[in-house]
Scaffold this active site. Sequence first.
Site, PDB file in Angstrom:
ATOM      1  N   GLY A 137      75.173-101.000   1.767  1.00 53.35           N
ATOM      2  CA  GLY A 137      75.487-102.381   2.266  1.00 53.35           C
ATOM      3  C   GLY A 137      74.480-103.346   2.060  1.00 53.35           C
ATOM      4  N   SER A 160      78.826-100.481  -0.811  1.00 55.09           N
ATOM      5  CA  SER A 160      80.102 -99.436  -1.435  1.00 55.09           C
ATOM      6  C   SER A 160      80.319-100.335  -2.679  1.00 55.09           C
ATOM      7  CB  SER A 160      80.923 -99.249  -0.537  1.00 55.09           C
ATOM      8  OG  SER A 160      80.666 -98.355   0.339  1.00 55.09           O
ATOM      9  N   ASN A 185      79.362-107.304  11.128  1.00 55.46           N
ATOM     10  CA  ASN A 185      79.818-107.617   9.989  1.00 55.46           C
ATOM     11  C   ASN A 185      81.373-107.042   9.772  1.00 55.46           C
ATOM     12  OD1 ASN A 185      80.200-105.716   7.288  1.00 55.46           O
ATOM     13  ND2 ASN A 185      79.029-104.386   8.620  1.00 55.46           N
ATOM     14  N   ARG A 186      82.166-107.915   8.922  1.00 59.71           N
ATOM     15  CA  ARG A 186      83.458-107.590   8.531  1.00 59.71           C
ATOM     16  C   ARG A 186      83.664-107.977   7.162  1.00 59.71           C
ATOM     17  NH1 ARG A 186      84.712-111.584  12.429  1.00 59.71           N
ATOM     18  NH2 ARG A 186      85.146-113.748  11.528  1.00 59.71           N
ATOM     19  N   CYS A 187      82.705-107.581   6.091  1.00 61.55           N
ATOM     20  CA  CYS A 187      82.635-107.892   4.772  1.00 61.55           C
ATOM     21  C   CYS A 187      83.780-107.494   4.023  1.00 61.55           C
ATOM     22  CB  CYS A 187      81.334-107.451   4.214  1.00 61.55           C
ATOM     23  SG  CYS A 187      79.653-108.253   4.777  1.00 61.55           S
ATOM     24  N   PHE A 189      84.070-104.488   1.999  1.00 58.80           N
ATOM     25  CA  PHE A 189      83.501-103.868   0.414  1.00 58.80           C
ATOM     26  C   PHE A 189      83.923-104.993  -0.468  1.00 58.80           C
ATOM     27  CE2 PHE A 189      85.091 -99.483   1.191  1.00 58.80           C
ATOM     28  CZ  PHE A 189      84.264 -99.114   1.807  1.00 58.80           C
ATOM     29  N   SER A 272      84.303 -97.137   6.667  1.00 59.79           N
ATOM     30  CA  SER A 272      84.285 -98.636   6.978  1.00 59.79           C
ATOM     31  C   SER A 272      85.178 -99.132   8.068  1.00 59.79           C
ATOM     32  CB  SER A 272      84.296 -99.458   5.875  1.00 59.79           C
ATOM     33  OG  SER A 272      84.181-100.605   6.066  1.00 59.79           O
ATOM     34  N   PRO A 273      85.279 -99.811   8.943  1.00 61.50           N
ATOM     35  CA  PRO A 273      86.346-100.296  10.003  1.00 61.50           C
ATOM     36  C   PRO A 273      86.873-101.641   9.215  1.00 61.50           C
ATOM     37  CG  PRO A 273      84.134-101.014  10.678  1.00 61.50           C
ATOM     38  CD  PRO A 273      83.793-100.145   9.551  1.00 61.50           C
ATOM     39  N   ASN A 274      86.257-102.257   8.055  1.00 62.18           N
ATOM     40  CA  ASN A 274      86.858-103.457   7.447  1.00 62.18           C
ATOM     41  C   ASN A 274      87.898-103.329   6.490  1.00 62.18           C
ATOM     42  OD1 ASN A 274      85.180-104.788   9.527  1.00 62.18           O
ATOM     43  ND2 ASN A 274      83.364-104.212   8.001  1.00 62.18           N
ATOM     44  N   THR A 275      88.230-102.302   6.072  1.00 62.06           N
ATOM     45  CA  THR A 275      89.216-101.917   5.104  1.00 62.06           C
ATOM     46  C   THR A 275      90.424-101.118   5.595  1.00 62.06           C
ATOM     47  OG1 THR A 275      87.549-101.587   3.356  1.00 62.06           O
ATOM     48  CG2 THR A 275      89.889-100.817   2.753  1.00 62.06           C
ATOM     49  N   LYS A 314      80.648 -90.168   4.525  1.00 62.48           N
ATOM     50  CA  LYS A 314      80.107 -90.950   5.320  1.00 62.48           C
ATOM     51  C   LYS A 314      81.158 -91.216   6.201  1.00 62.48           C
ATOM     52  CE  LYS A 314      77.205 -94.958   6.368  1.00 62.48           C
ATOM     53  NZ  LYS A 314      76.705 -96.329   5.918  1.00 62.48           N
ATOM     54  N   ASN A 343      78.446 -94.720  10.387  1.00 60.99           N
ATOM     55  CA  ASN A 343      78.880 -96.060   9.813  1.00 60.99           C
ATOM     56  C   ASN A 343      78.627 -96.913  11.099  1.00 60.99           C
ATOM     57  OD1 ASN A 343      79.473 -98.398   8.211  1.00 60.99           O
ATOM     58  ND2 ASN A 343      80.938 -96.900   6.817  1.00 60.99           N
ATOM     59  N   THR A 344      79.035 -98.056  11.001  1.00 65.32           N
ATOM     60  CA  THR A 344      79.296 -98.777  12.182  1.00 65.32           C
ATOM     61  C   THR A 344      80.125 -98.687  13.030  1.00 65.32           C
ATOM     62  OG1 THR A 344      80.685-100.596  10.899  1.00 65.32           O
ATOM     63  CG2 THR A 344      78.311-100.982  10.781  1.00 65.32           C
ATOM     64  N   GLY A 395      71.007 -97.599  14.367  1.00 62.03           N
ATOM     65  CA  GLY A 395      70.158 -98.255  15.181  1.00 62.03           C
ATOM     66  C   GLY A 395      68.690 -97.642  15.252  1.00 62.03           C
TER      67      GLY A 395
END
Length: 455
Positions: A137, A160, A185-187, A189, A272-275, A314, A343-344, A395
Amino acid sequence: MAAWSSRKLLRDVLLKRVVSNQLPGVRCFSSAPKSAPKIGHYSKKGRLLTGATIGLLIAGGAYVSTVDEATFCGWLFSATKLVNPFFALLDPEFAHNLGVSAAARGWVPREKRPDPSLLGLEVWGRKFSNPVGLAAGFDKNAEAVDGLLALGFGFVEVGSVTPVPQDGNPKPRIFRLRKEGAVINRCGFNSEGIVAVAKRLGAQHGKRKLDETSSASPSSNNEVKHGGKAGPGILGVNLGKNKTSEDAAADYVQGVHTLSQYADYLVINVSSPNTPGLRMLQGRKQLKDLVKKVQAARDEMQWGEEGPPPLLVKIAPDLSKEDLEDIAAVALALHLDGLIISNTTISRPDPTSKNPLASETGGLSGKPLFNLSTNILKEMYILTRGRIPLIGCGGISSGEDAYKKIRAGATLVQLYTAFAYGGPALIPQIKAELAACLERDGFKSIVDAVGADCR
């Protein structure tokens, strides 16, 4: 001796510039322009200032030349704390890109001090000088591998990386929760794609091999050589899928075929929660099918004596007990080489829930994630009965945090958010604190402490 010579050279260059009038803000009498007043017309204050400057340069250069390399290195790392307030004023993503660019250009300190011997360990046949790594990341496109490893990380994970270049989600997409030591973050990928990353890693690999060949020298048979394909440190490559892809397995297989030759280990990122839909791949059947296909793609390639790179998965911290049991069962059945936990999180643990930015969509990282991710880590260590190396992530901001992860079952640890806030000076601090924790509790090595709280 080399360090002394370089510092002496720096001193001599500075003095030469003073004498030749090339140092900004300092002018010598002997090089005054024709239109300037004669020496006698200079004010007493000006002569004193110039003399004092020259004296300080001489004294400073002489002192630096007597300082040992370890002390000088410590000064450089400590000095990086001075720029942290500057980065804090910048937009989070711009500051991130600036940090990557600085590391890529070598504008960061290089760790010259050896790691404490009790931090060294061997995992997957790779020798790590220390267990503290940089999580995926940060260097998404493998732009700064050498510079980041030079900071003293035991390993660096890039990515990633997606098969096809994609911009990720719209900006702004990174939010600082400074008071809580966290980031949302909500990048999504954002990646230059596997072709660009492969070219970059290939060029770095070729240059490194050339340097090793030109500087090769006989070494003692008893010397322990740390590192892997990235030279002095270990390089991990984290693989992702494209947002619009309908065949996730094909995306990961493409990543393996293109990038595995440059990796000391590979990571399948399914958390990842953003995909959209990505975390569904953590289900028992979906994960089993995916890992089988990726393992087959890796194993069908030609490998030398060292064999194929280890394959890790992961996972997210937002999993139920049943989900964890399913993942552990798949990992054991398919002889997965490792798991990264975690992950987050999409949750907002206290005290972040009270922050106005908590309502922003995306994954939360940093200090508030520590307890959640560490509990998941401990549970997975118990479920896998300590048979699979685990990387603890989430953390960590101190050596004590890293130590707690190790006692909970982590063989290696990773940080990211704390590094973004604390900068390079945090790395030697964490390693020193971790070594002190091990010595305090009577452990002679990292391996001895792994899973100590689960026994």
